[in-house]
Motif scaffolding. Sequence first.
Motif, PDB file in Angstrom:
ATOM      1  N   MET A   1       1.035  -1.265  -0.205  1.00 47.25           N
ATOM      2  CA  MET A   1      -0.130   0.069   0.036  1.00 47.25           C
ATOM      3  C   MET A   1       1.155   1.206  -0.093  1.00 47.25           C
ATOM      4  SD  MET A   1      -3.113   1.071   2.721  1.00 47.25           S
ATOM      5  CE  MET A   1      -3.701  -0.663   2.748  1.00 47.25           C
ATOM      6  N   SER A   2       0.467   2.198  -0.687  1.00 48.48           N
ATOM      7  CA  SER A   2       1.541   3.327  -1.042  1.00 48.48           C
ATOM      8  C   SER A   2       1.262   4.339   0.455  1.00 48.48           C
ATOM      9  CB  SER A   2       1.031   4.233  -2.123  1.00 48.48           C
ATOM     10  OG  SER A   2      -0.304   4.838  -2.172  1.00 48.48           O
TER      11      SER A   2
ATOM     12  N   ASN B   1       0.644   7.251   0.278  1.00 47.55           N
ATOM     13  CA  ASN B   1      -0.667   8.392   0.032  1.00 47.55           C
ATOM     14  C   ASN B   1      -1.878   7.687   0.247  1.00 47.55           C
ATOM     15  OD1 ASN B   1       1.514   8.471  -2.174  1.00 47.55           O
ATOM     16  ND2 ASN B   1       0.363  10.228  -2.529  1.00 47.55           N
ATOM     17  N   HIS B   2      -2.001   6.523   0.160  1.00 54.32           N
ATOM     18  CA  HIS B   2      -3.229   5.895   0.292  1.00 54.32           C
ATOM     19  C   HIS B   2      -3.386   5.459   1.786  1.00 54.32           C
ATOM     20  CE1 HIS B   2      -6.908   3.587  -0.500  1.00 54.32           C
ATOM     21  NE2 HIS B   2      -6.560   2.544   0.155  1.00 54.32           N
ATOM     22  N   SER B   3      -2.204   5.075   2.431  1.00 51.34           N
ATOM     23  CA  SER B   3      -2.147   4.929   3.986  1.00 51.34           C
ATOM     24  C   SER B   3      -2.736   5.997   4.802  1.00 51.34           C
ATOM     25  CB  SER B   3      -0.724   4.395   4.368  1.00 51.34           C
ATOM     26  OG  SER B   3      -0.502   3.123   3.682  1.00 51.34           O
TER      27      SER B   3
ATOM     28  N   ILE C   1      -6.517   6.798   4.128  1.00 45.50           N
ATOM     29  CA  ILE C   1      -7.233   6.110   5.010  1.00 45.50           C
ATOM     30  C   ILE C   1      -7.322   6.359   6.585  1.00 45.50           C
ATOM     31  CG2 ILE C   1      -7.650   3.651   5.830  1.00 45.50           C
ATOM     32  CD1 ILE C   1      -8.401   3.966   2.961  1.00 45.50           C
ATOM     33  N   LYS C   2      -5.859   6.363   7.169  1.00 44.01           N
ATOM     34  CA  LYS C   2      -5.745   6.912   8.401  1.00 44.01           C
ATOM     35  C   LYS C   2      -6.414   7.955   8.867  1.00 44.01           C
ATOM     36  CE  LYS C   2      -2.442   6.670  12.179  1.00 44.01           C
ATOM     37  NZ  LYS C   2      -2.872   5.270  12.657  1.00 44.01           N
TER      38      LYS C   2
ATOM     39  N   ASN D   1      -6.097  12.083  -2.171  1.00 49.30           N
ATOM     40  CA  ASN D   1      -4.699  11.417  -1.759  1.00 49.30           C
ATOM     41  C   ASN D   1      -3.851  12.756  -1.568  1.00 49.30           C
ATOM     42  OD1 ASN D   1      -5.051   8.850  -2.015  1.00 49.30           O
ATOM     43  ND2 ASN D   1      -5.330   9.106  -4.220  1.00 49.30           N
TER      44      ASN D   1
ATOM     45  N   TYR E   1     -13.199   5.328   6.591  1.00 51.88           N
ATOM     46  CA  TYR E   1     -13.084   4.201   5.893  1.00 51.88           C
ATOM     47  C   TYR E   1     -12.857   2.808   6.829  1.00 51.88           C
ATOM     48  CZ  TYR E   1     -11.932   7.690   2.574  1.00 51.88           C
ATOM     49  OH  TYR E   1     -12.097   8.843   1.879  1.00 51.88           O
TER      50      TYR E   1
ATOM     51  N   SER F   1     -10.998   0.153   7.383  1.00 49.19           N
ATOM     52  CA  SER F   1      -9.502  -0.357   6.967  1.00 49.19           C
ATOM     53  C   SER F   1      -8.591  -0.435   8.402  1.00 49.19           C
ATOM     54  CB  SER F   1      -8.918   0.353   5.914  1.00 49.19           C
ATOM     55  OG  SER F   1      -7.717  -0.310   5.734  1.00 49.19           O
TER      56      SER F   1
ATOM     57  N   ASP G   1      -2.223   2.053   9.275  1.00 49.05           N
ATOM     58  CA  ASP G   1      -0.820   1.563   9.771  1.00 49.05           C
ATOM     59  C   ASP G   1      -0.424   2.418  11.075  1.00 49.05           C
ATOM     60  OD1 ASP G   1      -0.313  -0.162   7.369  1.00 49.05           O
ATOM     61  OD2 ASP G   1       0.068   1.894   6.010  1.00 49.05           O
TER      62      ASP G   1
END
Length: 83
Positions: A1-2, A4-6, A9-10, A16, A59, A61, A64
Amino acid sequence: MSINHSLFIKYGLNHNPTEQEIEQWASLVEVLIRSGIGKEVAGERAAEQVFPDFNTMVYASEADTIEALLAAARNRGNQQRGR
């Protein structure tokens, strides 16, 4: 996972994060951690300051840890400088 995406989501973002935002976030987190603030709190405070759409979405998910996000941000910066 990138990274940007992490971060997307977090911190419940609607966009992004840009490279500049990622660098600002990582730098601010590190400053806050050095000042004695816990890693998760530092990450959240930095996100509130850097991302205008902080916590506007939820989200489903597993997020991280701040350590993993900082390592990814540092690694991305090192890769970009090596181009």
